[in-house]
Motif scaffolding. Structure first.
Motif, PDB file in Angstrom:
ATOM      1  N   GLY A 182       0.846  -1.200   0.000  1.00  0.00           N
ATOM      2  CA  GLY A 182       0.000   0.000   0.000  1.00  0.00           C
ATOM      3  C   GLY A 182       0.871   1.235   0.000  1.00  0.00           C
ATOM      4  N   ARG A 183       0.317   2.294  -0.537  1.00  0.00           N
ATOM      5  CA  ARG A 183       1.127   3.508  -0.694  1.00  0.00           C
ATOM      6  C   ARG A 183       0.695   4.609   0.242  1.00  0.00           C
ATOM      7  N   LEU A 184       1.661   5.378   0.662  1.00  0.00           N
ATOM      8  CA  LEU A 184       1.374   6.642   1.323  1.00  0.00           C
ATOM      9  C   LEU A 184       1.962   7.726   0.426  1.00  0.00           C
ATOM     10  N   ASP A 185       1.323   8.887   0.392  1.00  0.00           N
ATOM     11  CA  ASP A 185       1.872   9.991  -0.397  1.00  0.00           C
ATOM     12  C   ASP A 185       3.265  10.338   0.122  1.00  0.00           C
ATOM     13  N   TYR A 194      -5.971   7.387  10.052  1.00  0.00           N
ATOM     14  CA  TYR A 194      -5.039   8.499   9.830  1.00  0.00           C
ATOM     15  C   TYR A 194      -5.352   9.636  10.791  1.00  0.00           C
ATOM     16  N   LEU A 195      -4.313  10.378  11.142  1.00  0.00           N
ATOM     17  CA  LEU A 195      -4.515  11.650  11.831  1.00  0.00           C
ATOM     18  C   LEU A 195      -4.274  12.746  10.804  1.00  0.00           C
ATOM     19  N   ALA A 196      -5.273  13.591  10.616  1.00  0.00           N
ATOM     20  CA  ALA A 196      -5.163  14.655   9.616  1.00  0.00           C
ATOM     21  C   ALA A 196      -5.246  15.999  10.311  1.00  0.00           C
ATOM     22  N   ARG A 197      -4.209  16.806  10.123  1.00  0.00           N
ATOM     23  CA  ARG A 197      -4.218  18.183  10.650  1.00  0.00           C
ATOM     24  C   ARG A 197      -4.730  19.081   9.525  1.00  0.00           C
ATOM     25  N   LYS A 208      -7.003  13.556   1.558  1.00  0.00           N
ATOM     26  CA  LYS A 208      -6.848  14.964   1.158  1.00  0.00           C
ATOM     27  C   LYS A 208      -8.032  15.383   0.290  1.00  0.00           C
ATOM     28  N   ARG A 209      -8.454  14.487  -0.598  1.00  0.00           N
ATOM     29  CA  ARG A 209      -9.570  14.835  -1.492  1.00  0.00           C
ATOM     30  C   ARG A 209     -10.887  14.895  -0.719  1.00  0.00           C
ATOM     31  N   MET A 210     -11.039  14.041   0.280  1.00  0.00           N
ATOM     32  CA  MET A 210     -12.284  14.080   1.055  1.00  0.00           C
ATOM     33  C   MET A 210     -12.399  15.409   1.813  1.00  0.00           C
ATOM     34  N   PHE A 211     -11.293  15.820   2.421  1.00  0.00           N
ATOM     35  CA  PHE A 211     -11.361  17.094   3.144  1.00  0.00           C
ATOM     36  C   PHE A 211     -11.537  18.264   2.184  1.00  0.00           C
ATOM     37  N   LEU A 212     -10.881  18.156   1.039  1.00  0.00           N
ATOM     38  CA  LEU A 212     -11.017  19.220   0.040  1.00  0.00           C
ATOM     39  C   LEU A 212     -12.477  19.366  -0.368  1.00  0.00           C
ATOM     40  N   ARG A 246      -8.154  22.012   3.831  1.00  0.00           N
ATOM     41  CA  ARG A 246      -6.894  21.496   3.294  1.00  0.00           C
ATOM     42  C   ARG A 246      -6.182  20.709   4.396  1.00  0.00           C
ATOM     43  N   VAL A 247      -5.639  19.543   4.015  1.00  0.00           N
ATOM     44  CA  VAL A 247      -4.866  18.750   4.976  1.00  0.00           C
ATOM     45  C   VAL A 247      -3.445  19.296   4.975  1.00  0.00           C
ATOM     46  N   VAL A 248      -2.964  19.734   6.137  1.00  0.00           N
ATOM     47  CA  VAL A 248      -1.613  20.288   6.167  1.00  0.00           C
ATOM     48  C   VAL A 248      -0.597  19.258   6.687  1.00  0.00           C
ATOM     49  N   GLU A 249      -1.091  18.200   7.332  1.00  0.00           N
ATOM     50  CA  GLU A 249      -0.218  17.129   7.824  1.00  0.00           C
ATOM     51  C   GLU A 249      -1.032  15.860   7.883  1.00  0.00           C
ATOM     52  N   LEU A 250      -0.451  14.760   7.409  1.00  0.00           N
ATOM     53  CA  LEU A 250      -1.200  13.497   7.421  1.00  0.00           C
ATOM     54  C   LEU A 250      -0.290  12.382   7.909  1.00  0.00           C
ATOM     55  N   ARG A 251      -0.842  11.592   8.823  1.00  0.00           N
ATOM     56  CA  ARG A 251      -0.041  10.525   9.429  1.00  0.00           C
ATOM     57  C   ARG A 251      -0.920   9.295   9.558  1.00  0.00           C
ATOM     58  N   ARG A 252      -0.449   8.143   9.059  1.00  0.00           N
ATOM     59  CA  ARG A 252      -1.226   6.919   9.271  1.00  0.00           C
ATOM     60  C   ARG A 252      -0.824   6.330  10.618  1.00  0.00           C
ATOM     61  N   VAL A 253      -1.836   6.008  11.426  1.00  0.00           N
ATOM     62  CA  VAL A 253      -1.542   5.557  12.792  1.00  0.00           C
ATOM     63  C   VAL A 253      -1.950   4.114  13.047  1.00  0.00           C
ATOM     64  N   SER A 254      -2.745   3.520  12.135  1.00  0.00           N
ATOM     65  CA  SER A 254      -3.030   2.087  12.312  1.00  0.00           C
ATOM     66  C   SER A 254      -3.484   1.466  11.006  1.00  0.00           C
ATOM     67  N   MET A 255      -3.257   0.150  10.917  1.00  0.00           N
ATOM     68  CA  MET A 255      -3.785  -0.678   9.827  1.00  0.00           C
ATOM     69  C   MET A 255      -4.387  -1.895  10.499  1.00  0.00           C
ATOM     70  N   GLY A 256      -5.642  -2.225  10.148  1.00  0.00           N
ATOM     71  CA  GLY A 256      -6.310  -3.276  10.903  1.00  0.00           C
ATOM     72  C   GLY A 256      -6.320  -2.856  12.356  1.00  0.00           C
ATOM     73  N   ALA A 257      -5.989  -3.779  13.244  1.00  0.00           N
ATOM     74  CA  ALA A 257      -5.935  -3.432  14.668  1.00  0.00           C
ATOM     75  C   ALA A 257      -4.499  -3.142  15.108  1.00  0.00           C
TER      76      ALA A 257
END
Ligand code: URA
Length: 240
Positions: free
Chosen positions: A102-105, A135-138, A189-193, A198-209
């Motif tokens: 899977g990809r992250l930007d 994800y945590l989105a700022r 990013k597109r959902m918030f847009l 605008r998402v200024v910071e994005l961090r993935r914090v979990s996958m599954g559990a």
């Protein structure tokens, strides 16, 4: 090590497909500990059993599962003009066939699974079985209740794509925790847009559990601990 199907092990660690492995077995070309393999689905312990094809013994090796804390500025790919996440894997853990599942930007940070197990990657990413990813989105503005409602309802994006319902929890005034069950291009990013933010910071914090090990510095990775592979494939919400 848990016994696994011979065809699965061979297909995962060679260029043969499972069907080709079955043919090799049917033709009697595969031996396990010197005796012809009886069936393609017989269980072997690839850390103990000696498997040979046409008399040539194969070196079987465990699959590798790494959790990386992806830093910003690095591409989630195996090859690129710039630095890739694979370049960050330390030499003692590096091997052929590793790829990010899977990809992250480039500017997204956080939990990335790096493995050489294509089947597992398919299991956690295929649209049918997609495990939740959080994800945590700022944002550049406050998180609103309306955003949460629109995410939960299934947000239409520019174009005709409609997102599956997603969960949005306000963590701080401008920080949201979002759980997706699919992985569209730049989705968060597109959902918030689509909600005017605008998402200024994005961090993935979990996958599954499985939650990101926060003791990993940006760019660091470690092998998954026993039990974490199961957590990765679980649909339970680790934030409940
Ligand atoms: N959504 C995004 O917009 N970017 C990512 O990297 C992951 C999810």
């Amino acid at each position: 090590m848990k016994p696994e199907r011979l065809d699965k092990v061979l297909a995962a660690q060679s260029t043969w497909s499972r069907r080709e492995v079955r043919e090799l077995v049917d033709r009697g070309w595969v031996t396990v500990n010197g005796a012809p393999a009886r069936r393609a689905d017989q269980k072997i312990r690839w850390d103990e059993d000696r498997v040979a094809v046409a008399g040539k013994e194969l070196t079987l090796r465990p699959r590798l599962y790494l959790m990386m804390n992806k830093p910003a500025g690095v591409v989630s790919a195996t090859r690129d003009g710039g630095t890739t996440v694979i370049d960050l894997v330390p030499p003692e853990l590096r091997r052929g066939g590793l790829f990010p599942a899977g990809r992250l930007d480039k500017d997204t940070t956080g939990l990335l699974l790096i493995t050489d197990d294509g089947e597992l990657a398919h299991r956690i990413l295929s649209p049918k079985r997609h495990v939740p990813k959080t994800y945590l989105a700022r944002l550049d503005r406050p998180v609103t209740g309306e955003m949460a409602e629109r995410f939960a309802a299934g947000l239409p994006l520019a174009g005709e794509e409609v997102c599956l319902p997603a969960r949005l929890v306000r963590v701080e005034e401008d920080l949201a925790r979002v759980t997706l069950h699919q992985g569209m291009y730049h989705q968060i990013k597109r959902m918030f847009l689509a909600c005017g933010a605008r998402v200024v910071e994005l961090r993935r914090v979990s996958m599954g559990a499985l939650r990101l090990d926060e003791s990993l510095a940006p760019g660091q990775c470690r092998e998954l601990a026993p039990g974490e592979l199961e957590l990765l494939q679980s649909r339970e919400d680790p934030w409940e």
